[in-house]
Each structure stands twice: as C-alpha cells, then as structure tokens.
Design an enzyme around this catalytic site. Sequence first.
Site, PDB file in Angstrom:
ATOM      1  N   HIS A 124       0.895  -1.208  -0.073  1.00 20.86           N
ATOM      2  CA  HIS A 124       0.030   0.142  -0.082  1.00 20.86           C
ATOM      3  C   HIS A 124       0.783   1.245  -0.015  1.00 20.86           C
ATOM      4  O   HIS A 124       1.676   1.362   0.675  1.00 20.86           O
ATOM      5  CB  HIS A 124      -0.789  -0.047   1.143  1.00 20.86           C
ATOM      6  CG  HIS A 124      -0.380  -0.148   2.400  1.00 20.86           C
ATOM      7  ND1 HIS A 124       0.112  -1.548   3.092  1.00 20.86           N
ATOM      8  CD2 HIS A 124       0.117   0.699   3.540  1.00 20.86           C
ATOM      9  CE1 HIS A 124       0.451  -1.273   4.150  1.00 20.86           C
ATOM     10  NE2 HIS A 124       0.643  -0.096   4.532  1.00 20.86           N
TER      11      HIS A 124
HETATM   12  P1  AMP Z   1       1.464   0.740   7.507  1.00 24.51           P
HETATM   13  O1  AMP Z   1       2.325   1.066   8.774  1.00 24.51           O
HETATM   14  O2  AMP Z   1       2.271   1.247   6.228  1.00 24.51           O
HETATM   15  O3  AMP Z   1       1.359  -0.549   7.364  1.00 24.51           O
HETATM   16  O4  AMP Z   1       0.144   1.431   7.382  1.00 24.51           O
HETATM   17  C1  AMP Z   1      -0.906   0.682   7.432  1.00 24.51           C
HETATM   18  C2  AMP Z   1      -2.225   2.000   7.458  1.00 24.51           C
HETATM   19  O5  AMP Z   1      -3.353   1.231   7.309  1.00 24.51           O
HETATM   20  C3  AMP Z   1      -2.215   3.039   8.792  1.00 24.51           C
HETATM   21  O6  AMP Z   1      -2.307   4.210   8.261  1.00 24.51           O
HETATM   22  C4  AMP Z   1      -3.580   2.535   9.299  1.00 24.51           C
HETATM   23  O7  AMP Z   1      -4.318   3.656   9.797  1.00 24.51           O
HETATM   24  C5  AMP Z   1      -4.363   2.015   7.980  1.00 24.51           C
HETATM   25  N1  AMP Z   1      -5.320   1.144   8.694  1.00 24.51           N
HETATM   26  C6  AMP Z   1      -5.233   0.198   9.521  1.00 24.51           C
HETATM   27  N2  AMP Z   1      -6.486  -0.596   9.425  1.00 24.51           N
HETATM   28  C7  AMP Z   1      -7.156  -0.166   8.445  1.00 24.51           C
HETATM   29  C8  AMP Z   1      -8.329  -0.593   7.957  1.00 24.51           C
HETATM   30  N3  AMP Z   1      -8.973  -1.586   8.263  1.00 24.51           N
HETATM   31  N4  AMP Z   1      -8.639  -0.079   6.529  1.00 24.51           N
HETATM   32  C9  AMP Z   1      -8.154   0.950   6.228  1.00 24.51           C
HETATM   33  N5  AMP Z   1      -7.112   1.531   6.602  1.00 24.51           N
HETATM   34  C10 AMP Z   1      -6.427   0.896   7.548  1.00 24.51           C
END
Ligand code: AMP
Length: 207
Positions: A124
């Site tokens: 992502h």
């Molecule tokens: P990372 O540290 O790059 O893996 O970031 C993961 C991101 O996903 C963070 O910015 C979270 O706020 C976001 N996040 C966590 N759970 C969800 C979810 N179920 N749907 C959408 N975003 C999420």
Amino acid sequence: MNVLLYQAVKKFTKMSKRSPTSVAESTDSKKPKHWSLGLLESMKDPESIVKKTDQCVVIKDKYPKAKIHYLILPLSDINSIYKLNSSHVNLLEEFNKLFKEMQEEVNLPLRAGFHAVPSMMRLHMHVISKDMISPCLKTKVHWNSFTTDFFRPYEEILQELKENGSIKKISPEQHKSLMSSELQCNQCSFKPKTMPQLKQHLLTHVK
Ligand code: AMP
Ligand code: ZN
C-alpha cells in the site's frame, strides 16, 4: 507461559503463516481475522473505496494521520514493497497516475510513499497531506513514521526498483533509531518536546 496461552500462541503462529488472502477470503465468515489483514477487508468495502482501476484500488485510511490520507493498493496479491521486482514498474506508474489525479482534486499539497516496515498486509502506498492534523495522530511513532526516512517517497522506491530490481530492507537498528528520532516539525525548524506541543504547533502552519 501457561498451557492454554502456549496453545493459543501456537495456533495463531500457524494461522499467520498461511497466505493472507486465504485467511481473509475464508468462507467461514465468523472466523476472526487478524488486524494485519484489515486492508484486504477495506478493499472490498464500498464505504472505504474512493477510486478503482483495472490494477488498483484507492481506499480511505481508516485512522487518517492528516486531513487527507488515502492508501493505493494493487488488486493483485503483492504483500509489500519487498516483493516488488522489475515487472512491477508499470504498476508503480499506475500508482503515480492515481496520485496525480488525487493531487489535482484537492488544494492541499500531498505526499506519496511507503513505510519502510509496513504493519499491514498487501502493498500500500500512502497518499497524505503535509498538515498532519488529525485526532488519530497520537504518538511519536505515528509522527516519525511519516516524517523521517522511515517514509520512503514514491520516487525513491521507483528509482531503486528500476536500478536494482528489488527494494532493500532497513536494519532493525535503523528502524529503532528512526522511530526514536527527536520530534521535529515537518514544516519549520521547531523541535517540540511533546506530542501535545507538536499538535498545537502544527495548527500555526494552517493558512
Ligand atoms: P503501514 O504502517 O504502512 O502498514 O500503514 C497501515 C495503514 O493502514 C495505517 O495508516 C492505518 O491507519 C491504516 N489502517 C489500519 N487498518 C485499516 C483498515 N482496516 N482499513 C483501512 N486502513 C487501515
Ligand atoms: Zn513548524
């Protein structure tokens, strides 16, 4: 460790070794899903989706760390930047196309990049505004994950992929050191002592 706890940990360790897709798409809808699979759920949720193309989906970050915070994900099952190879350059260019479209749709400057150590499954790319004003931005780790070299800008990742055909991981020592970096405003030279002071200060940059 007591026996029950040991068995629970063992069971979970086995589960987390399975492919994330197989767990998230399990036919048993009552089965609890590990939090790190949450993006796979959000990718299917119409409330969360903001754009979709043949190859990618853009979703709202569920815990936004700025006024604007989206995630761009591939539809194909790529776990993280560390699974990318030269064949994925086109996919990253598609990410950039979506990022540019989003930048045109809003009047706040946006940044695009990846966390060096992601916590959630499925590749992502974060698209986030530089204000960093949000009730979900609470900790030094949150702050440092977007404002230090832990945040790997899109252009840097694309260049590394084109040059080397893969992305190099950071060491656990680098990870620790970046996360414990002193707080530093991302828009001026101010070094706040605490998160509340930083959050108050960020408001002074709003025009
Ligand atoms: P990372 O540290 O790059 O893996 O970031 C993961 C991101 O996903 C963070 O910015 C979270 O706020 C976001 N996040 C966590 N759970 C969800 C979810 N179920 N749907 C959408 N975003 C999420
Ligand atoms: Zn400042």
